[in-house]
Write a protein that holds these residues in place. Structure first.
Motif, PDB file in Angstrom:
ATOM      1  N   HIS A  16      -5.399  65.422  49.341  1.00 26.46           N
ATOM      2  CA  HIS A  16      -5.984  64.890  48.105  1.00 26.46           C
ATOM      3  C   HIS A  16      -6.435  63.451  48.339  1.00 26.46           C
ATOM      4  CE1 HIS A  16      -6.420  63.590  43.954  1.00 26.46           C
ATOM      5  NE2 HIS A  16      -6.404  64.869  43.612  1.00 26.46           N
ATOM      6  N   GLU A  60      -5.129  72.574  34.747  1.00 30.53           N
ATOM      7  CA  GLU A  60      -6.151  71.543  34.536  1.00 30.53           C
ATOM      8  C   GLU A  60      -5.759  70.595  33.401  1.00 30.53           C
ATOM      9  OE1 GLU A  60      -8.695  70.746  36.519  1.00 30.53           O
ATOM     10  OE2 GLU A  60      -7.855  72.321  37.789  1.00 30.53           O
ATOM     11  N   LYS A  63      -2.841  68.275  34.611  1.00 26.98           N
ATOM     12  CA  LYS A  63      -3.281  67.278  35.596  1.00 26.98           C
ATOM     13  C   LYS A  63      -3.733  65.975  34.925  1.00 26.98           C
ATOM     14  CE  LYS A  63      -4.912  70.114  39.440  1.00 26.98           C
ATOM     15  NZ  LYS A  63      -6.115  70.480  40.222  1.00 26.98           N
ATOM     16  N   ILE A  68       0.033  61.759  37.222  1.00 28.05           N
ATOM     17  CA  ILE A  68      -0.068  63.010  37.988  1.00 28.05           C
ATOM     18  C   ILE A  68      -1.306  62.970  38.875  1.00 28.05           C
ATOM     19  CG2 ILE A  68      -0.282  65.526  37.857  1.00 28.05           C
ATOM     20  CD1 ILE A  68       2.467  64.275  36.950  1.00 28.05           C
ATOM     21  N   GLU A  70      -1.762  65.636  41.515  1.00 29.18           N
ATOM     22  CA  GLU A  70      -2.167  67.011  41.829  1.00 29.18           C
ATOM     23  C   GLU A  70      -1.102  67.983  41.345  1.00 29.18           C
ATOM     24  OE1 GLU A  70      -4.368  69.247  42.119  1.00 29.18           O
ATOM     25  OE2 GLU A  70      -5.168  68.835  44.120  1.00 29.18           O
ATOM     26  N   ILE A  71      -1.550  69.167  40.965  1.00 26.08           N
ATOM     27  CA  ILE A  71      -0.669  70.288  40.651  1.00 26.08           C
ATOM     28  C   ILE A  71      -1.235  71.504  41.370  1.00 26.08           C
ATOM     29  CG2 ILE A  71       0.295  71.794  38.874  1.00 26.08           C
ATOM     30  CD1 ILE A  71      -0.093  69.502  36.870  1.00 26.08           C
ATOM     31  N   VAL A  91       4.162  69.716  41.785  1.00 25.94           N
ATOM     32  CA  VAL A  91       3.581  68.649  40.986  1.00 25.94           C
ATOM     33  C   VAL A  91       3.760  67.351  41.757  1.00 25.94           C
ATOM     34  CG1 VAL A  91       3.628  67.378  38.805  1.00 25.94           C
ATOM     35  CG2 VAL A  91       4.092  69.847  38.818  1.00 25.94           C
TER      36      VAL A  91
END
Length: 133
Positions: A16, A60, A63, A68, A70-71, A91
């Motif tokens: 990410h 979505e 997030k 936060i 990324e999930i 998470v």
């Protein structure tokens, strides 16, 4: 059917672009329990159906929570025996005060809104129902 791998989820999170903001990754790994939550009766197998569009919508939305980054989820459908993994949820975020509540809320929403399960109590006898928290 694809296996669930926490290592794969971690490696994906590391890709990410905002990974440098991550201070922790919390996981949920759901497995088939050997008894029914409602009444404690023994369970031999569990049949799972997933509304993937609903899962995507839930993730979505979650997030957007503060902190936060990324999930990610890996969820399986089909019939599973006691002890088999069903869902892994990761998470990633800045601090635990942000990450843990989002993990719990996301699991609860997915289990109540996106997953339908049938518990097999005796051979070839499935009991249907929505997941309970």
């Amino acid at each position: 059917m694809k296996d669930i791998s926490l290592d794969e989820l971690v490696e994906e999170i590391k890709k990410h672009p905002d990974f440098s903001k991550v201070g922790m990754i919390a996981f949920h790994l759901g497995i088939v329990r050997g008894f029914a939550r409602r009444n404690g009766r023994p369970v031999e197998r569990l049949e799972v159906e997933v509304d993937h569009q609903m899962v995507k919508q839930i993730i979505e939305e979650k997030k957007k929570a503060p902190g936060i980054v990324e999930i990610l989820i890996s969820v399986r459908e089909g019939v599973f025996k006691v002890g088999e993994p069903l869902m892994a949820l990761a998470v990633a975020g800045d601090i635990r005060e942000h990450v843990f509540p989002v993990l719990e809320e996301t699991v609860d929403l997915i289990k109540t809104k996106a997953v339908k399960k049938k518990e097999e109590k005796q051979r070839n006898s499935f009991e249907e129902g929505r997941n309970e928290q």
